[in-house]
Design a protein around this motif. Structure first.
Motif, PDB file in Angstrom:
ATOM      1  N   ILE A   1     -20.433  24.102  46.576  1.00 24.73           N
ATOM      2  CA  ILE A   1     -20.726  24.197  48.012  1.00 24.73           C
ATOM      3  C   ILE A   1     -19.622  24.928  48.771  1.00 24.73           C
ATOM      4  N   GLY A   2     -18.365  24.710  48.366  1.00 28.78           N
ATOM      5  CA  GLY A   2     -17.270  25.449  48.994  1.00 28.78           C
ATOM      6  C   GLY A   2     -17.332  26.927  48.675  1.00 28.78           C
ATOM      7  N   LEU A   3     -17.707  27.256  47.445  1.00 31.62           N
ATOM      8  CA  LEU A   3     -17.845  28.653  47.039  1.00 31.62           C
ATOM      9  C   LEU A   3     -18.964  29.333  47.820  1.00 31.62           C
ATOM     10  N   ALA A   4     -20.050  28.586  48.088  1.00 30.12           N
ATOM     11  CA  ALA A   4     -21.165  29.152  48.858  1.00 30.12           C
ATOM     12  C   ALA A   4     -20.717  29.535  50.266  1.00 30.12           C
ATOM     13  N   ILE A   5     -19.833  28.727  50.845  1.00 29.68           N
ATOM     14  CA  ILE A   5     -19.359  29.006  52.205  1.00 29.68           C
ATOM     15  C   ILE A   5     -18.518  30.279  52.230  1.00 29.68           C
ATOM     16  N   THR A   6     -17.516  30.354  51.335  1.00 32.65           N
ATOM     17  CA  THR A   6     -16.609  31.519  51.346  1.00 32.65           C
ATOM     18  C   THR A   6     -17.324  32.789  50.891  1.00 32.65           C
ATOM     19  N   PHE A   7     -18.175  32.659  49.898  1.00 37.32           N
ATOM     20  CA  PHE A   7     -18.905  33.819  49.390  1.00 37.32           C
ATOM     21  C   PHE A   7     -19.861  34.342  50.454  1.00 37.32           C
ATOM     22  N   GLY A   8     -20.481  33.412  51.196  1.00 37.49           N
ATOM     23  CA  GLY A   8     -21.444  33.831  52.204  1.00 37.49           C
ATOM     24  C   GLY A   8     -20.802  34.494  53.407  1.00 37.49           C
ATOM     25  N   VAL A   9     -19.664  33.972  53.864  1.00 47.91           N
ATOM     26  CA  VAL A   9     -19.023  34.501  55.073  1.00 47.91           C
ATOM     27  C   VAL A   9     -18.260  35.778  54.783  1.00 47.91           C
ATOM     28  N   MET A  10     -17.482  35.791  53.692  1.00 47.26           N
ATOM     29  CA  MET A  10     -16.562  36.906  53.439  1.00 47.26           C
ATOM     30  C   MET A  10     -16.998  37.824  52.318  1.00 47.26           C
TER      31      MET A  10
ATOM     32  N   LEU B   1      -5.039  23.944  52.551  1.00 47.84           N
ATOM     33  CA  LEU B   1      -3.859  24.701  52.978  1.00 47.84           C
ATOM     34  C   LEU B   1      -3.504  25.798  51.980  1.00 47.84           C
ATOM     35  N   PHE B   2      -3.673  25.487  50.691  1.00 46.70           N
ATOM     36  CA  PHE B   2      -3.408  26.528  49.701  1.00 46.70           C
ATOM     37  C   PHE B   2      -4.430  27.655  49.822  1.00 46.70           C
ATOM     38  N   GLY B   3      -5.677  27.324  50.144  1.00 41.71           N
ATOM     39  CA  GLY B   3      -6.695  28.354  50.342  1.00 41.71           C
ATOM     40  C   GLY B   3      -6.368  29.260  51.518  1.00 41.71           C
ATOM     41  N   ILE B   4      -5.897  28.661  52.631  1.00 43.40           N
ATOM     42  CA  ILE B   4      -5.504  29.470  53.795  1.00 43.40           C
ATOM     43  C   ILE B   4      -4.333  30.389  53.445  1.00 43.40           C
ATOM     44  N   PHE B   5      -3.352  29.847  52.727  1.00 42.78           N
ATOM     45  CA  PHE B   5      -2.209  30.661  52.299  1.00 42.78           C
ATOM     46  C   PHE B   5      -2.666  31.818  51.400  1.00 42.78           C
ATOM     47  N   LEU B   6      -3.613  31.526  50.500  1.00 42.98           N
ATOM     48  CA  LEU B   6      -4.119  32.552  49.590  1.00 42.98           C
ATOM     49  C   LEU B   6      -4.855  33.643  50.351  1.00 42.98           C
ATOM     50  N   GLU B   7      -5.646  33.253  51.352  1.00 48.49           N
ATOM     51  CA  GLU B   7      -6.409  34.240  52.123  1.00 48.49           C
ATOM     52  C   GLU B   7      -5.477  35.116  52.961  1.00 48.49           C
ATOM     53  N   ARG B   8      -4.463  34.488  53.582  1.00 50.74           N
ATOM     54  CA  ARG B   8      -3.541  35.238  54.450  1.00 50.74           C
ATOM     55  C   ARG B   8      -2.620  36.157  53.650  1.00 50.74           C
ATOM     56  N   SER B   9      -2.290  35.766  52.414  1.00 48.63           N
ATOM     57  CA  SER B   9      -1.302  36.519  51.642  1.00 48.63           C
ATOM     58  C   SER B   9      -1.917  37.554  50.712  1.00 48.63           C
TER      59      SER B   9
ATOM     60  N   THR C   1      -8.045  37.586  42.130  1.00 47.14           N
ATOM     61  CA  THR C   1      -8.234  36.134  42.098  1.00 47.14           C
ATOM     62  C   THR C   1      -8.254  35.603  40.667  1.00 47.14           C
ATOM     63  N   TRP C   2      -8.724  36.433  39.723  1.00 49.30           N
ATOM     64  CA  TRP C   2      -8.661  36.017  38.313  1.00 49.30           C
ATOM     65  C   TRP C   2      -7.204  35.902  37.863  1.00 49.30           C
ATOM     66  N   GLY C   3      -6.378  36.874  38.260  1.00 48.46           N
ATOM     67  CA  GLY C   3      -4.954  36.793  37.941  1.00 48.46           C
ATOM     68  C   GLY C   3      -4.304  35.584  38.595  1.00 48.46           C
ATOM     69  N   LEU C   4      -4.687  35.284  39.848  1.00 48.17           N
ATOM     70  CA  LEU C   4      -4.158  34.106  40.535  1.00 48.17           C
ATOM     71  C   LEU C   4      -4.553  32.816  39.822  1.00 48.17           C
TER      72      LEU C   4
ATOM     73  N   ASP D   1     -12.263  33.909  59.002  1.00 46.88           N
ATOM     74  CA  ASP D   1     -12.150  34.096  57.551  1.00 46.88           C
ATOM     75  C   ASP D   1     -11.146  33.119  56.951  1.00 46.88           C
ATOM     76  N   ALA D   2      -9.976  32.995  57.596  1.00 48.32           N
ATOM     77  CA  ALA D   2      -8.934  32.115  57.071  1.00 48.32           C
ATOM     78  C   ALA D   2      -9.383  30.658  57.089  1.00 48.32           C
ATOM     79  N   MET D   3      -9.957  30.226  58.217  1.00 50.66           N
ATOM     80  CA  MET D   3     -10.391  28.833  58.336  1.00 50.66           C
ATOM     81  C   MET D   3     -11.556  28.532  57.383  1.00 50.66           C
ATOM     82  N   THR D   4     -12.451  29.505  57.220  1.00 45.09           N
ATOM     83  CA  THR D   4     -13.578  29.305  56.307  1.00 45.09           C
ATOM     84  C   THR D   4     -13.091  29.208  54.869  1.00 45.09           C
ATOM     85  N   PHE D   5     -12.142  30.070  54.515  1.00 47.60           N
ATOM     86  CA  PHE D   5     -11.586  30.021  53.164  1.00 47.60           C
ATOM     87  C   PHE D   5     -10.863  28.682  52.935  1.00 47.60           C
ATOM     88  N   GLY D   6     -10.170  28.208  53.983  1.00 47.13           N
ATOM     89  CA  GLY D   6      -9.513  26.912  53.879  1.00 47.13           C
ATOM     90  C   GLY D   6     -10.512  25.780  53.748  1.00 47.13           C
TER      91      GLY D   6
END
Length: 535
Positions: A257-266, A316-324, A340-343, A432-437
């Protein structure tokens, strides 16, 4: 007065002598278990059971469980128990602690399958009148396959005396099985009729073995009862598969469900999403370890505290990942996938370095352990029921956030038409950042749930990432209801295919079916509406 006192002393002395003689007799009977012959051991077990001494339950239970030993130093019969990873000797009859059990200081008393069967029957008869209803229920069930003919009177007496409904049903089932094996012709016919009210596999197997040597009216009754039970078992099997399918679907829903949110928005293909799930599971382990250090026994509280903690850590780690990283790769799906595969590999190695490569233990609360037995062929495990409820709550909260909050309105606007959302003043980069978080936080919640049913290891997320993408693509990218329907559909399809095709081939068939479906409906079951989406 002197005569009365003298009489009392005589009675007490006689009682003490009788008790001492009885104890000596029980100890002598227990020593007979040292015999090398299994036949002699069987006689010793039967004599111990016939002694009527309640203390023999402990050594006989230990013998059945492989914990009854003969100490080499003095030949005494002792029970070996493990306490805090150390083994100790205990007196077989009194239960008194005798000291540590050193390696090779004793020899286990061996048993064979025939002796195990006799032990189960004997222990069942000895504990049928226990004040603990759980012990009585266990005894009644254990005697089903091994109750001897001379236990009919004991079973009948226990059945008439029993007040607990569950124990009474178990006694009725065992009593009918014993009469079918050892009763008269009329008793066997009545027993078959009674057993037909208990549709479970043990009863089915008993009727099948009886049919091989039955004749006449008994054979006809057995066949009729067996057919009735088989029909009901098939129905219960369908219900069991439905429950297992919903359970697997709930796990897939939490994971996807979290993947559906980020995949759908971004439109980001986040191959590190499984590691967000892993972070949630390890957060649960860390919280439980800390709570256990300062508040031993607070298992339930630690699990409840793990839910917000895992959401915050993963979010919080998701927000950091999106911003960086992620925000520099929008519009380049191949680079996003590789990055993201490397991460994900880096996160796995980081966890291995901190926690080690071995699995970590997460203790489940007592209310998540065990199961609910609806009938002999339908068992619902408590941890799966809790995960189904938890997944439903997460889905409900996310639906309310997306539909009825300002953030949800802005997120839907960015999903449907990013350019128009920017034009009306919505900061799409912040969304984008908040959705990824938010999506990463939900993945952390999935990790909490999965820690109760799976191993907490660095590879935990990799087991669910492919299934999560399948659910998202099949249900419709960015659509929560599509994710729900997709997860439940794939979960039930998996469980219904497994008995016929096996686990691996079943997954391959599901993958092929999803690919064929996507060829016909590229946007999935529930396609999002919007100018940008449709364009």
């Amino acid at each position: 007065m002197r005569r009365i006192i003298l009489s009392l002393l005589l009675v007490l002395t006689a009682a003490t002598m009788i008790s001492s003689a009885r104890a000596d007799q029980t100890a002598d009977l227990l020593d007979a278990l040292k015999a090398k012959s299994f036949k002699a051991k069987i006689i010793a077990v039967e004599n111990l059971a016939a002694s009527g001494d309640a203390r023999v339950v402990a050594p006989l239970t230990a013998l059945l469980e492989g914990r009854l030993h003969k100490r080499k130093s003095d030949g005494a019969i002792v029970i070996v128990k493990k306490i805090d990873r150390r083994k100790f000797f205990f007196d077989a009859l009194s239960g008194e602690k005798l000291g540590p059990a050193k390696a090779r200081s004793s020899k286990k008393i061996r048993v064979n399958n025939r002796l195990r069967g006799i032990l189960r029957g004997v222990l069942g008869a000895l504990t049928l009148f226990s004040p603990d209803s759980k012990q009585r229920l266990s005894a009644a069930r254990s005697m089903f396959k091994s109750a001897p003919s001379d236990s009919l009177a004991t079973l009948s007496k226990a059945y008439l005396k029993e007040t607990d409904e569950a124990v009474r049903d178990a006694l009725a089932r065992t009593l009918a099985a014993t009469r079918l094996r050892h009763g008269t012709g009329a008793e066997k016919l009545a027993a078959v009729e009674q057993l037909s009210d208990f549709p479970d596999r043990d009863v089915r197997d008993l009727l099948a073995s009886t049919a091989l040597k039955a004749e006449g009216d008994l054979l006809a009754a057995v066949k009729s009862a067996a057919a009735s039970i088989e029909q009901r078992l098939a129905f219960f099997n369908i219900l069991q598969n439905l429950f297992q399918g919903i359970s697997l679907g709930s796990v897939l829903l939490l994971a996807a469900i979290g993947l559906a949110i980020t995949f759908g928005v971004m439109g980001v293909i986040n191959m590190a999403y499984g590691e967000m799930v892993m972070l949630g599971a390890y957060t649960t382990h860390v919280v439980q370890t800390v709570m256990h250090t300062y508040y031993p026994g607070a298992v339930t509280q630690s699990l409840l505290l793990s839910i917000p903690a895992a959401f915050l850590v993963a979010g919080l780690f998701g927000i950091f990942l999106e911003r960086s990283v992620i925000r520099f790769l929008y519009g380049r799906p191949l680079e996003t996938l590789l990055a993201t595969w490397g991460l994900s590999l880096m996160l796995q190695q980081f966890v291995r370095s901190v926690f080690g490569p071995t699995n970590r233990e997460v203790i489940a609360p007592s209310w998540m352990s065990g199961s609910i037995e609806i009938t002999g062929g339908l068992v619902l495990t408590n941890n799966r029921i809790c995960i189904i409820i938890f997944a439903a709550l997460v889905f409900l909260v996310l639906t309310l956030i997306i539909r009825y909050t300002d953030f949800g309105l802005r997120m839907r606007a960015v999903t449907q038409n990013r350019a128009m959302a920017n034009a009306v003043g919505i900061r799409s980069s912040w969304i984008d950042a908040m959705t990824f978080g938010l999506g990463s936080g939900v993945a952390g919640l999935a990790g909490v749930a999965l820690s109760q049913i799976d191993n907490v290891s660095p590879n935990l997320g990799q087991s669910y990432i492919i299934d999560s993408f399948l659910v998202v693509v099949f249900g419709g990218v960015g659509n929560l209801w599509g994710t729900l329907v997709g997860a439940l559909s794939l979960g039930m399809a998996n469980k219904f295919l497994e008995p016929y095709a096996g686990a691996v081939l079943g997954k391959i068939l599901i993958l092929v079916l999803v690919i064929l479906f996507i060829q016909k409906r590229p946007r999935g079951l529930f396609a999002l509406k919007g100018r940008a989406v449709e364009g």
